[in-house]
Design a protein around this motif. Structure first.
Motif, PDB file in Angstrom:
ATOM      1  N   LEU A  70       1.086  -1.118  -0.457  1.00 52.96           N
ATOM      2  CA  LEU A  70      -0.063   0.102   0.033  1.00 52.96           C
ATOM      3  C   LEU A  70       0.750   1.267  -0.160  1.00 52.96           C
ATOM      4  CD1 LEU A  70      -2.008  -1.308   3.312  1.00 52.96           C
ATOM      5  CD2 LEU A  70      -2.581  -1.198   0.934  1.00 52.96           C
ATOM      6  N   ILE A  71       0.964   2.302  -0.662  1.00 50.68           N
ATOM      7  CA  ILE A  71       1.077   3.822  -0.175  1.00 50.68           C
ATOM      8  C   ILE A  71      -0.255   4.731   0.207  1.00 50.68           C
ATOM      9  CG2 ILE A  71       1.875   5.922  -1.152  1.00 50.68           C
ATOM     10  CD1 ILE A  71       2.943   4.230  -3.631  1.00 50.68           C
ATOM     11  N   LEU A  72       0.024   5.427   1.553  1.00 51.24           N
ATOM     12  CA  LEU A  72      -1.017   6.205   1.428  1.00 51.24           C
ATOM     13  C   LEU A  72      -1.050   6.899   2.059  1.00 51.24           C
ATOM     14  CD1 LEU A  72      -1.968   2.844   3.761  1.00 51.24           C
ATOM     15  CD2 LEU A  72      -1.644   4.196   5.915  1.00 51.24           C
ATOM     16  N   VAL A  73      -1.163   8.388   1.270  1.00 51.08           N
ATOM     17  CA  VAL A  73      -0.673   9.385   1.035  1.00 51.08           C
ATOM     18  C   VAL A  73      -1.714  10.320   1.685  1.00 51.08           C
ATOM     19  CG1 VAL A  73      -0.508  11.055  -1.563  1.00 51.08           C
ATOM     20  CG2 VAL A  73      -0.568   8.475  -1.596  1.00 51.08           C
ATOM     21  N   ASN A  74      -1.015  11.733   2.048  1.00 45.23           N
ATOM     22  CA  ASN A  74      -1.743  12.711   2.754  1.00 45.23           C
ATOM     23  C   ASN A  74      -2.379  14.133   1.659  1.00 45.23           C
ATOM     24  OD1 ASN A  74      -2.850  14.334   4.772  1.00 45.23           O
ATOM     25  ND2 ASN A  74      -0.540  15.475   4.804  1.00 45.23           N
ATOM     26  N   GLN A  75      -3.562  13.569   1.115  1.00 45.33           N
ATOM     27  CA  GLN A  75      -4.676  13.764   0.590  1.00 45.33           C
ATOM     28  C   GLN A  75      -6.030  13.539   0.413  1.00 45.33           C
ATOM     29  OE1 GLN A  75      -2.675  12.456  -3.270  1.00 45.33           O
ATOM     30  NE2 GLN A  75      -4.883  10.928  -3.726  1.00 45.33           N
ATOM     31  N   HIS A  76      -6.260  15.063   0.006  1.00 48.25           N
ATOM     32  CA  HIS A  76      -8.412  14.544   0.200  1.00 48.25           C
ATOM     33  C   HIS A  76      -8.715  14.876  -1.187  1.00 48.25           C
ATOM     34  CE1 HIS A  76     -12.609  14.675   1.934  1.00 48.25           C
ATOM     35  NE2 HIS A  76     -12.131  13.395   2.070  1.00 48.25           N
ATOM     36  N   TYR A  77      -9.954  14.621  -1.707  1.00 47.38           N
ATOM     37  CA  TYR A  77     -10.437  15.367  -2.725  1.00 47.38           C
ATOM     38  C   TYR A  77     -10.913  16.567  -2.481  1.00 47.38           C
ATOM     39  CZ  TYR A  77     -15.417  15.129  -1.469  1.00 47.38           C
ATOM     40  OH  TYR A  77     -16.785  15.337  -0.690  1.00 47.38           O
ATOM     41  N   THR A  78     -11.147  17.352  -1.584  1.00 46.47           N
ATOM     42  CA  THR A  78     -11.724  19.016  -0.918  1.00 46.47           C
ATOM     43  C   THR A  78     -10.784  19.137  -1.368  1.00 46.47           C
ATOM     44  OG1 THR A  78     -11.504  17.231   1.376  1.00 46.47           O
ATOM     45  CG2 THR A  78     -13.307  17.925   0.549  1.00 46.47           C
ATOM     46  N   LEU A  79      -9.753  19.217  -1.076  1.00 41.63           N
ATOM     47  CA  LEU A  79      -8.269  19.871  -0.759  1.00 41.63           C
ATOM     48  C   LEU A  79      -8.192  19.877  -3.397  1.00 41.63           C
ATOM     49  CD1 LEU A  79      -6.803  22.615  -0.078  1.00 41.63           C
ATOM     50  CD2 LEU A  79      -5.006  20.437   0.441  1.00 41.63           C
ATOM     51  N   HIS A  80      -7.360  18.555  -2.912  1.00 38.42           N
ATOM     52  CA  HIS A  80      -6.076  18.319  -4.509  1.00 38.42           C
ATOM     53  C   HIS A  80      -7.842  18.030  -5.001  1.00 38.42           C
ATOM     54  CE1 HIS A  80      -3.187  18.477  -1.329  1.00 38.42           C
ATOM     55  NE2 HIS A  80      -2.555  19.313  -2.162  1.00 38.42           N
ATOM     56  N   GLY A  81      -8.341  17.757  -5.705  1.00 40.10           N
ATOM     57  CA  GLY A  81      -9.677  17.363  -6.007  1.00 40.10           C
ATOM     58  C   GLY A  81      -9.842  16.166  -6.743  1.00 40.10           C
ATOM     59  N   ASN A  82     -10.524  15.747  -7.346  1.00 44.50           N
ATOM     60  CA  ASN A  82     -10.931  14.184  -8.049  1.00 44.50           C
ATOM     61  C   ASN A  82      -9.991  13.603  -8.798  1.00 44.50           C
ATOM     62  OD1 ASN A  82     -11.273  11.254  -8.414  1.00 44.50           O
ATOM     63  ND2 ASN A  82     -13.174  12.398  -9.919  1.00 44.50           N
ATOM     64  N   LYS A  83      -9.086  12.476  -8.193  1.00 45.69           N
ATOM     65  CA  LYS A  83      -7.217  11.889  -8.311  1.00 45.69           C
ATOM     66  C   LYS A  83      -8.096  10.025  -8.960  1.00 45.69           C
ATOM     67  CE  LYS A  83      -3.810  15.392  -7.110  1.00 45.69           C
ATOM     68  NZ  LYS A  83      -3.559  15.746  -8.382  1.00 45.69           N
ATOM     69  N   PRO A  84      -7.349  10.153 -10.020  1.00 41.69           N
ATOM     70  CA  PRO A  84      -7.382   8.348  -9.911  1.00 41.69           C
ATOM     71  C   PRO A  84      -6.723   8.450  -8.657  1.00 41.69           C
ATOM     72  CG  PRO A  84      -6.019   9.672 -11.662  1.00 41.69           C
ATOM     73  CD  PRO A  84      -5.961  10.588 -10.947  1.00 41.69           C
ATOM     74  N   SER A  96     -17.361  35.969   0.398  1.00 43.12           N
ATOM     75  CA  SER A  96     -18.089  34.731  -0.384  1.00 43.12           C
ATOM     76  C   SER A  96     -16.352  34.025   0.135  1.00 43.12           C
ATOM     77  CB  SER A  96     -17.046  35.022  -1.965  1.00 43.12           C
ATOM     78  OG  SER A  96     -16.685  35.811  -1.921  1.00 43.12           O
ATOM     79  N   TYR A  97     -15.412  34.426   0.198  1.00 42.92           N
ATOM     80  CA  TYR A  97     -14.247  33.066   0.377  1.00 42.92           C
ATOM     81  C   TYR A  97     -14.747  32.782   2.136  1.00 42.92           C
ATOM     82  CZ  TYR A  97     -11.070  34.999  -2.645  1.00 42.92           C
ATOM     83  OH  TYR A  97     -10.305  35.930  -4.127  1.00 42.92           O
ATOM     84  N   ALA A  98     -15.202  33.439   3.057  1.00 44.07           N
ATOM     85  CA  ALA A  98     -16.162  33.134   4.139  1.00 44.07           C
ATOM     86  C   ALA A  98     -16.662  31.457   4.128  1.00 44.07           C
ATOM     87  CB  ALA A  98     -16.276  33.792   4.934  1.00 44.07           C
ATOM     88  N   ASP A  99     -17.561  32.333   3.358  1.00 40.91           N
ATOM     89  CA  ASP A  99     -18.718  31.352   2.632  1.00 40.91           C
ATOM     90  C   ASP A  99     -17.809  30.023   2.035  1.00 40.91           C
ATOM     91  OD1 ASP A  99     -20.510  33.006   3.519  1.00 40.91           O
ATOM     92  OD2 ASP A  99     -20.819  33.336   1.663  1.00 40.91           O
ATOM     93  N   ASN A 100     -17.181  29.855   1.257  1.00 43.47           N
ATOM     94  CA  ASN A 100     -16.782  28.855   0.559  1.00 43.47           C
ATOM     95  C   ASN A 100     -15.884  28.284   1.497  1.00 43.47           C
ATOM     96  OD1 ASN A 100     -17.726  30.119  -2.124  1.00 43.47           O
ATOM     97  ND2 ASN A 100     -15.910  30.627  -2.532  1.00 43.47           N
ATOM     98  N   ALA A 101     -14.939  29.137   2.634  1.00 43.47           N
ATOM     99  CA  ALA A 101     -14.646  27.742   3.231  1.00 43.47           C
ATOM    100  C   ALA A 101     -14.760  27.260   4.839  1.00 43.47           C
ATOM    101  CB  ALA A 101     -13.250  28.718   3.718  1.00 43.47           C
ATOM    102  N   ALA A 102     -16.065  27.961   4.654  1.00 45.94           N
ATOM    103  CA  ALA A 102     -17.202  26.931   5.484  1.00 45.94           C
ATOM    104  C   ALA A 102     -18.200  25.974   4.890  1.00 45.94           C
ATOM    105  CB  ALA A 102     -17.910  27.428   6.366  1.00 45.94           C
ATOM    106  N   VAL A 103     -18.590  26.188   3.791  1.00 42.03           N
ATOM    107  CA  VAL A 103     -18.365  24.707   2.793  1.00 42.03           C
ATOM    108  C   VAL A 103     -17.369  23.046   3.004  1.00 42.03           C
ATOM    109  CG1 VAL A 103     -19.081  24.175   0.826  1.00 42.03           C
ATOM    110  CG2 VAL A 103     -20.475  26.061   1.806  1.00 42.03           C
TER     111      VAL A 103
END
Length: 530
Positions: free
Chosen positions: A247-261, A433-440
């Motif tokens: 396995l490779i465990l990676v410090n990423q999540h789709y919310t920040l770095h998008g949908n990756k393969p 808008s920045y605060a609103d997007n950050a909350a979501v």
């Protein structure tokens, strides 16, 4: 009698349970890289495995807290500072190809230096002796800028779990046959807005492939020499890693770095280092007092990470920043490493250290000015605050653009810091808008099927269960054995194209014959007249 019945029921439940409880495995962690922020990502996994009853031996530069469980054993590497190392002479904020190659060269040299330090530490002999007494079951190690440590699992004949504290380096994609399409999958080394244009795709393609080749045929070449020198074994490091990585465990999540393969061998653990219990801890008195006295507009927290010394900023940049921030309606907490501070204004609090996560999440902190390090950026996404990012090196550009692409922050490059640009950036990120997007984004980041630490622990213990060897075998993909020509189905494409070309050639030849036949027939059928 009642207690006896309860005990009997408990033992029966264990006997008929289809899931074997995993405990008592022996795990070896090897982390030759000195980065404090890197190990901060890995430590929660190692600590939790030890708390689950596994015996965890860890080679590292970073000493664990005193209250860590006794199942956690350290073999400390010395001689390397882990924090406040870099000055602004090391800044590589822009990402042209020659800078990317220079950064790859720096990582290579640094990796080889840590290899020598690891093998000269005396810990290798300790590991081999411990393995003779009680064999290790698994090696967990960082996949970053060298593979020289893989000589150890090679001798121990155990599977490997790789960890990455950032997006996966481009040269490790092939290790698990992870799809890597430079048309839209950004390399860890670069940083672009989403939907790359043609020259961004070209740079992304060239740098990723050049850096892959440099790592494969240069870094792994030297890794092999180091392993042979100290362990007297010789093998193809890259080929072994492909066969042995579970396995490779990676410090990423789709919310920040998008949908990756993703494949079954790549496990996302973005935010694994975040300790929610820290939010209940009391802040240092000096910081708490400063926050209480802050105006209604709150506080901006300014920190460029654990490696960079903010106090080494060029004096003209410091004075520019101070001048602009003094005019703002909010106060400032600034990570600063020396006693000599750039201003005595009561709007500023300079701290050599701060509990970053707790501070960003504090309701009085309204903005964060970071450098795009993944830990601080991830913590900020969790807390849901708008931010300014000034990327300085490494993966910080790709993180910075990820933030800007999601409308939760704005990039201010180091070279562009002047009064006009800083004023404009502060005004921009304070829009609603920045605060609103950050909350979501914060809600999406927190709302998961499993916490990242639980997911990482589950997968490691999945390999340590009774049928772990079968799990390791099934996780392996045959694709790693294919060469690039076959992997991209170019053999099939070639056969189709050759067949199509042959069909066209034969069809044209037949048509020419038929045309010639009909022309000949018409000419022979003509009658000559005088």
């Amino acid at each position: 009698m009642a207690k006896s019945l309860i005990l009997i029921y408990f033992l029966l439940a264990l006997a008929v349970s289809p899931t074997k409880i995993v405990a008592g495995a022996r795990i070896l962690g090897i982390f030759p890289h000195f980065g404090y922020s890197h190990f901060k990502v890995f430590f929660p996994l190692l600590r939790t495995l030890a708390e689950h009853g596994h015996h965890v031996t860890v080679v590292t530069h970073i000493q664990a807290p005193a209250n860590t469980t006794t199942n956690y054993e350290e073999l400390l590497l010395g001689g390397q500072q882990s924090t406040n190392i870099l000055t602004f002479e090391h800044v590589l904020p822009r990402r042209p190809l020659h800078y990317l190659l220079l950064e790859a060269e720096i990582l290579h040299k640094e990796g080889q230096k840590t290899c020598e330090l690891f093998y000269k530490s005396g810990h290798v002999e300790t590991i081999l002796k411990k393995h003779e007494q009680a064999p290790y079951d698994l090696v967990i190690t960082e996949y970053f800028n060298s593979d020289c440590q893989l000589g150890i699992p090679y001798l121990l004949e155990v599977p490997i779990v790789g960890l990455s504290s950032c997006l996966l380096m481009p040269y490790f994609y092939d290790r698990i046959a992870l799809p890597d399409f430079p048309s839209h999958v950004q390399s860890e080394f670069v940083g672009f807005p989403e939907e790359l244009n043609w020259h961004e795709r070209l740079l992304n393609f060239v740098q990723a492939n050049v850096i892959k080749k440099l790592y494969r045929y240069r870094t792994n070449y030297y890794d092999r020499k180091v392993i042979n020198k100290y362990l007297n074994v010789d093998f193809d490091v890259d080929d072994y890693a492909k066969r042995s990585t579970s396995l490779i465990l990676v410090n990423q999540h789709y919310t920040l770095h998008g949908n990756k393969p993703l494949t079954s061998q790549l496990i996302e653990m973005g935010g694994i280092h975040i300790d929610e219990t820290a939010l209940k801890a009391k802040l240092p008195d000096e910081i708490e007092k400063f926050l209480k006295s802050a105006p209604s507009e709150g506080v901006l927290f300014f920190s460029w990470g654990s490696l960079v010394r903010s106090s080494s900023l060029p004096s003209e940049k410091v004075q520019t920043i101070v001048k602009v921030l003094e005019r703002q309606p909010f106060n400032v907490i600034w990570k600063w490493e020396t006693d000599e501070v750039p201003t005595k204004s009561k709007k500023f609090l300079f701290v050599k250290w701060a509990p970053q996560f707790s501070l960003i999440c504090h309701p009085k902190v309204k903005l964060f000015w970071g450098h795009g390090g993944l830990l601080g950026t991830t913590e900020n996404i969790y807390c849901g605050k708008p931010l300014i990012i000034t990327p300085l090196y490494g993966d910080q550009s790709v993180n910075a653009y990820a933030v800007q692409n999601r409308g939760v922050g704005s990039i201010l490059f180091f070279d562009d810091i002047n009064e006009k640009n800083l004023e404009a950036t502060l005004k921009e990120v304070r829009r609603k808008s920045y605060a609103d997007n950050a909350a979501v984004l914060s809600h999406l980041f927190r709302n998961r099927d499993m916490k990242p630490l639980d997911r990482a622990v589950w997968w490691v213990e999945h390999l340590l269960q009774e049928n772990g060897k079968m799990a390791h075998k099934l996780l392996q993909t045959k694709a790693v054995k294919l060469n690039w020509f076959v992997y991209y189905s170019l053999d099939s494409v070639s056969i189709i194209l050759i067949g199509l070309a042959l069909f066209i050639f034969i069809a044209r030849a037949i048509l020419r014959r038929l045309c010639g036949f009909f022309k000949g027939g018409k000419q022979s059928g003509k009658v000559k007249t005088k």
